[in-house]
Design a protein around this motif. Structure first.
Motif, short mmCIF file in Angstrom:
data_model
loop_
_atom_site.label_atom_id
_atom_site.label_comp_id
_atom_site.label_asym_id
_atom_site.label_seq_id
_atom_site.Cartn_x
_atom_site.Cartn_y
_atom_site.Cartn_z
N TYR A 290 -9.31 -24.85 -69.46
CA TYR A 290 -10.59 -24.18 -69.67
C TYR A 290 -11.17 -23.71 -68.35
O TYR A 290 -10.93 -24.31 -67.30
CB TYR A 290 -11.62 -25.15 -70.28
N ILE A 291 -11.94 -22.63 -68.39
CA ILE A 291 -12.80 -22.27 -67.25
C ILE A 291 -14.08 -23.09 -67.39
O ILE A 291 -14.71 -23.13 -68.45
CB ILE A 291 -13.14 -20.77 -67.24
N ASP A 292 -14.47 -23.73 -66.30
CA ASP A 292 -15.61 -24.66 -66.32
C ASP A 292 -16.89 -23.98 -65.86
O ASP A 292 -17.23 -23.99 -64.68
CB ASP A 292 -15.30 -25.87 -65.42
N TYR A 293 -17.63 -23.40 -66.80
CA TYR A 293 -18.90 -22.77 -66.45
C TYR A 293 -20.03 -23.79 -66.30
O TYR A 293 -21.11 -23.46 -65.82
CB TYR A 293 -19.28 -21.73 -67.51
N ILE A 294 -19.79 -25.04 -66.71
CA ILE A 294 -20.79 -26.09 -66.52
C ILE A 294 -20.81 -26.56 -65.07
O ILE A 294 -21.81 -27.07 -64.58
CB ILE A 294 -20.53 -27.26 -67.49
N CYS A 295 -19.71 -26.36 -64.39
CA CYS A 295 -19.61 -26.65 -62.94
C CYS A 295 -19.94 -28.10 -62.61
O CYS A 295 -20.61 -28.40 -61.61
CB CYS A 295 -20.51 -25.72 -62.14
N GLY A 296 -19.47 -29.02 -63.44
CA GLY A 296 -19.73 -30.43 -63.18
C GLY A 296 -21.21 -30.74 -63.11
O GLY A 296 -21.66 -31.52 -62.27
N LEU A 297 -22.00 -30.11 -64.01
CA LEU A 297 -23.47 -30.23 -64.02
C LEU A 297 -24.07 -29.78 -62.68
O LEU A 297 -25.08 -30.30 -62.24
CB LEU A 297 -23.90 -31.67 -64.34
#
Length: 303
Positions: free
Chosen positions: A62-69
């Motif tokens: 997945y591409i992580d648009y949440i960016c590790g919060l």
């Protein structure tokens, strides 16, 4: 989601069931609870990560648009940060006395944020916010705090953030609004706000400048909680970019280069007043090493 099937496969489902049997409330972080996401479609557990990608328990990418919060600013496993962390870890994480790295880091923070003269280092945004209002109360001798935005899970803030179960509500922290009688500010130790929530408009900038003027007029400290916006806004911060300077500033998340850290800083006379803020892990050299590298890698000119 960019790769994989429409529904979760076996390993994610199995981990989800196991977590329900051993993790309180099924999640360690409030915003990672199952009910925050589309059930049966969104992954619940991640196996590994690199750059901007997450790999779930079923090996889907997945591409992580949440960016590790907000913590993953430089990419998971950034090799420059990883190398600095490895070097610090090999020399020991926490010493019996203060380390040289905390002094170097404090000096570098002052270089990036010239309105800060002294700092405290802690491990998370919630602790930074709790420390900031304690410092404000100690410095002003006042009790009341006005708050706008989210400032963590400590009782002082959760009492105005439902559900406030298990919290003794003492009324000394109240929500800020423009309708509050300005005379009440004379009884307040501080106003703590996130300078930018979802609004980075010129109108918000003017509003913050007026708030700065009000706080100065009534001897009430202005606290900017930039746990989220530190390093992610132009000028490394809203405060510096807009030249609206708080009395106390809090930075975290991306500032740690992927490791847990928060910084509380301000003028010398405020930060050196008589109060008690202490943590065994405040001088964690591994997190400080990552944060120092983050300060080196970040650009001042971009959001």
């Amino acid at each position: 989601r960019i790769w994989g099937c429409d529904k979760l496969k076996y390993e994610n489902v199995a981990l989800q069931k196991r977590a329900r049997e051993c993790i309180a409330q099924n999640a360690l972080t409030n915003s990672k609870r199952e009910e925050c996401f589309v059930q049966g479609v969104y992954p619940t557990h991640i196996k590994k990560a690199y750059k901007c990608y997450l790999i779930d328990a079923d090996e889907r990418k997945y591409i992580d648009y949440i960016c590790g919060l907000g913590t993953n600013y430089f990419g998971y496993g950034n090799y420059k940060i990883t190398n600095s962390v490895s070097d610090a870890l090999s020399d020991g994480a926490v010493y019996s006395l203060a380390s040289d790295l905390e002094v170097l880091f404090a000096e570098e923070i002052k270089g990036k944020f010239p309105f800060i003269e002294k700092i405290k280092i802690l491990k998370e945004g919630s602790a930074g916010c709790a420390a900031a209002i304690k410092i404000a109360r100690a410095y002003t001798g006042r009790e009341y705090i006005l708050s706008e935005g989210y400032h963590g899970w400590h009782d002082a803030f959760v009492q105005i953030t439902p559900p406030a179960h298990g919290v003794v509500c003492d009324g000394r922290v109240q929500e800020y609004s423009d309708e509050i009688d300005e005379c009440f500010l004379k009884a307040c130790a501080a106003v703590i706000i996130e300078p930018v929530l979802l609004d980075a408009s010129e109108a918000r900038q003017r509003w913050l400048q007026k708030l700065r003027t009000k706080c100065t007029m009534h001897g009430c400290l202005l606290i900017f909680d930039e746990t989220i916006t530190a390093l992610r806004f132009k000028g490394y911060s809203v405060a510096k970019h807009w030249n609206i300077l708080p009395d106390i500033w809090i930075g975290g998340k991306a500032l740690g280069g992927g490791l847990p850290i928060s910084v509380v800083g301000g003028k010398k006379e405020v930060m050196d007043c008589d109060y008690f803020v202490s943590s065994t892990w405040a001088g964690d050299r591994v997190a400080i090493a990552a944060a120092r590298k983050a300060l080196e890698l970040v650009s001042e000119d971009v959001y």
